[in-house]
Write an enzyme that holds these catalytic residues in place. Structure first.
Site, PDB file in Angstrom:
ATOM      1  CB  SER A 307       4.054  -8.358  -5.608  1.00 14.89           C
ATOM      2  OG  SER A 307       5.018  -7.566  -6.281  1.00 14.89           O
ATOM      3  CG  ASP A 596       7.469  -2.935  -0.190  1.00 13.52           C
ATOM      4  OD1 ASP A 596       7.702  -2.487  -1.330  1.00 13.52           O
ATOM      5  OD2 ASP A 596       6.845  -4.001  -0.012  1.00 13.52           O
ATOM      6  CG  HIS A 599       5.496  -3.908  -3.662  1.00 13.78           C
ATOM      7  ND1 HIS A 599       6.171  -4.686  -2.744  1.00 13.78           N
ATOM      8  CD2 HIS A 599       5.330  -4.668  -4.760  1.00 13.78           C
ATOM      9  CE1 HIS A 599       6.382  -5.881  -3.272  1.00 13.78           C
ATOM     10  NE2 HIS A 599       5.889  -5.899  -4.495  1.00 13.78           N
TER      11      HIS A 599
END
Ligand SMILES: *[C@@H]1O[C@H](CO)[C@@H](O)[C@H](O)[C@H]1NC(C)=O
Ligand SMILES: *[C@@H]1O[C@H](CO)[C@@H](O)[C@H](O)[C@H]1NC(C)=O
Ligand SMILES: *[C@@H]1O[C@H](CO)[C@@H](O)[C@H](O)[C@H]1NC(C)=O
Ligand SMILES: *[C@@H]1O[C@H](CO)[C@@H](O)[C@H](O)[C@H]1NC(C)=O
Ligand SMILES: *[C@@H]1O[C@H](CO)[C@@H](O)[C@H](O)[C@H]1NC(C)=O
Length: 631
Positions: A307, A596, A599
């Protein structure tokens, strides 16, 4: 065209291409290509994109064939060139449209820049002026810039204009026509020595650059003179077709004075940066070492990972919640749009692309039949080295193994399109960026009772398995043409908000950090072993751990105010939930390290990629990406 001035035109066509190369080379060395709002161009026919078309009663034009024979639609445009000129190539390099000619619309504010360049012009007001010859002297060009500056201040406010201008590039290419004039006009030649003449040229230029600085210019690209004495026009004057050495001497004496003038200006202003292009030396080197100037660009970027790099693959995976295609993700992305990036704005994949001047590699799943000539991203949120990582009820992801399988299909298409040798040539200069492993470490701690969870295997065994899988996949990429790898080590994963959330004291999870360090050690050993075995790979390894850890220890050094809590989420440290439309988010994303609970923010991604690109050991070894590209 009047014969005494034809030389500047001839000079353009013979040197234009090489000067473009010189500029592009210089831009590669500088980092000028990142986020340039505008390009302001001042100069002569080397940069003119049509100003002279608007000058009445002058024959100094190039708006007729065969100029433009290689331009779009084979149209003459006023460029003294067969095709695009240096101004066009610079604009492409920094990612803005070619700055339009000022005289095409003298009332515009030209937010993305403007060109004042005019064929035949020089530093002396008299250069290029005469019977049927009119041009915009550099001094008149700076006067025009004054008008544009005034409008910018009206439109953006004084601060806004200064902000805009300080990030913009001012390109100045001038002086050739003054040197031609010296040798063609006996009155000048008899009244000044070459040294006096070049000294006056520099004085004029210094005054004009000072004026530009007083009107906001902070980043300059200034070109020296090429070997003017070796133009066909000059060789024509020699019975043996030799270069005119007096003219070459004048050019190199001008260049010496220019480079010391620029460094003097920099020390007295303190707030300018410049790139001086020693066109003379660069061209000489190009002529003598032509081979060195080939093969330095990056034709493509292939991205594999999780991600941290996903630019939208997961959007295309059905029946999975592992997505970021909803607010507030993307809140700082152009258009404020969620795109599938697990970030408030651009992520590391975008910054990588910016650095090398390519568009962000698109997600593979957006068009699985494409050949992706400029690269592609297989990165998929939630993925890992183990096939099982990130898979489960309502969770689906592309494991690194799956990503390499997809790459092998792209490879086949490349071979079809470019031939085996062409594809290999293309791939050997391309970058393969690999960012993986975090989710495997999370899985080890989260799913202790799994076949290889923390209750079944030791951290050492687990990390060894991870490295073995990665080594196999890197070897497979190598067998499919990859030669330049950028491999990112693990961050201090135990210090993510998600991990601090589990601690009463909001501390880092030290077992997890220890595992990350262990993985990184084994990863560096594996990479250097692989290089000795394979003989023909090179790589950049980025030791993310100490870099991120230093940010956490010394946030202010990096402009951060919050390094423990997530910007977007719910609950303690905003780490009780992912960033969804139900979450809350911080007003200022530039002072947060984490977007978040796992990340980094766009701001953090930008800092990390800058370090990978141009940092040095011990954090970036054995070379940085800039050096890797240059191999
Ligand atoms: C060029 O002309 C301008 C006025 O148009 C004048 O201010 C400037 O001093 C002149 N430059 C030189 C070098 O003569
Ligand atoms: C997801 O579903 C759509 C529509 O049913 C289908 O066209 C697409 O191929 C599926 N995507 C994947 C990656 O399987
Ligand atoms: C992952 O799955 C592929 C088949 O899809 C298999 O070939 C490979 O060995 C698996 N990797 C691991 C580490 O189990
Ligand atoms: C690149 O790698 C090859 C072997 O893989 C090595 O011989 C060469 O020295 C490397 N280049 C640099 C600059 O390290
Ligand atoms: C946001 O944070 C940055 C970095 O700490 C700071 O420079 C800036 O002034 C802040 N902006 C606002 C609007 O508070």
């Amino acid at each position: 065209m009047a014969s005494s001035n034809s030389s500047s035109t001839i000079m353009t066509t013979s040197f234009g291409f090489m000067i473009s190369l010189a500029f592009i080379f210089a831009f590669k060395l500088s980092e000028a290509q990142s986020s340039v709002p505008a390009v302001y161009v001042l100069g002569d026919s080397l940069m003119d994109v049509g100003n002279n078309n608007h000058i009445q009663g002058s024959v100094l034009k190039a708006n007729y064939p065969y100029n433009g024979v290689d331009y779009t639609d084979h149209k003459p445009t006023g460029r003294f060139s067969n095709g695009k000129n240096t101004a066009d190539l610079i604009a492409e390099k920094v990612g803005v449209p070619t700055s339009p000619p000022y005289l095409s619309n003298t009332n515009d504010v030209f937010l993305q820049g403007v060109s004042f360049a005019s064929g035949g012009s020089g530093l002396f007001n008299s250069t290029g002026q005469g019977f049927l010859k009119k041009t915009i002297s550099l001094s008149a060009q700076v006067d025009y810039y004054t008008t544009v500056h005034h409008r910018l201040v009206q439109q953006l406010g004084a601060d806004g204009a200064q902000q805009h201008l300080s990030k913009s590039i001012f390109v100045v290419v001038i002086g050739s026509n003054d040197v031609f004039a010296y040798f063609e006009d006996d009155d000048i030649k008899n009244s000044k020595t070459p040294d006096q003449y070049t000294h006056e040229m520099i004085t004029i230029l210094q005054g004009l650059i000072t004026q530009l600085h007083s009107m906001g210019a902070r980043k300059l690209v200034v070109s020296g003179l090429p070997m003017l004495g070796c133009t066909p026009a000059q060789r024509f004057g020699s019975s043996t077709e030799d270069c005119n050495s007096d003219m070459n001497n004048m050019a190199s004496s001008y260049n010496q004075k220019l480079s010391s003038m620029l460094s003097g200006l920099q020390s007295s202003f303190n707030d300018i940066s410049y790139s001086y292009i020693d066109t003379f030396a660069v061209l000489n080197d190009i002529i003598e070492n032509a081979a060195n100037y080939e093969g330095q660009s990056v034709p493509a970027i292939y991205i594999l990972g999780d991600s941290l790099m996903d630019v939208g693959n997961n959007n295309y995976i059905n029946g999975s919640l592992l997505k970021a295609n909803y607010p507030y993700n993307g809140i700082d992305y152009p258009g404020g749009k969620p795109t599938g990036r697990f970030c408030n704005g651009k992520n590391s994949a975008d910054f990588f692309a910016d650095k090398v001047g390519l568009p962000t590699a698109p997600p593979y799943l957006s068009n699985t039949g494409d050949v992706f000539l400029k690269g592609v991203s297989f990165a998929s949120g939630g993925s890992g080295l183990f096939n099982s990582t990130g898979q489960g009820l309502l969770r689906k992801t592309l494991s690194l193994t799956q990503q390499v399988d997809y790459y092998s299909m792209v490879h086949d298409r490349l071979v079809q399109q470019l031939g085996a040798a062409g594809a290999q040539q293309h791939l050997s200069r391309s970058l393969f960026v690999i960012v993986i492993g975090s989710n495997d470490v999370f899985a080890y701690f989260d799913n202790g009772n799994n076949r290889n969870g923390k209750n079944k295997v030791t951290p050492d065994q687990y990390v060894d398995q991870m490295i073995t899988i990665l080594q196999g996949l890197v070897q497979k990429l190598h067998s499919l043409g990859a030669r330049k790898f950028v491999v990112i080590g693990l961050a201090s994963l135990g210090c993510t908000p998600a991990q601090r959330f589990n601690s009463n004291t909001e501390d880092c999870n030290s077992d997890m950090n220890t595992m990350a360090i262990k993985y990184n050690q084994k990863l560096t050993a594996m990479l250097s072993g692989l290089q000795s075995n394979l003989h023909d790979i090179n790589y950049t390894y980025f030791d993310t751990y100490p870099v991120l850890y230093d940010i956490i220890q010394n946030p202010a050094n990096y402009g951060f105010a919050e390094v423990k809590a997530a910007c977007c989420g719910l609950g303690k440290l905003n780490a009780g939930a992912f960033c969804t439309p139900l979450a809350v988010y911080c007003p200022n994303r530039t002072d947060h390290l984490f977007w978040d609970k796992v990340h980094p923010t766009q701001q953090a991604a930008s800092i990390l990629v800058n370090t990978i690109y141009s940092g040095s050991p011990p954090h970036v070894t054995p070379m940085n990406v800039q050096q890797l590209i240059a191999l």
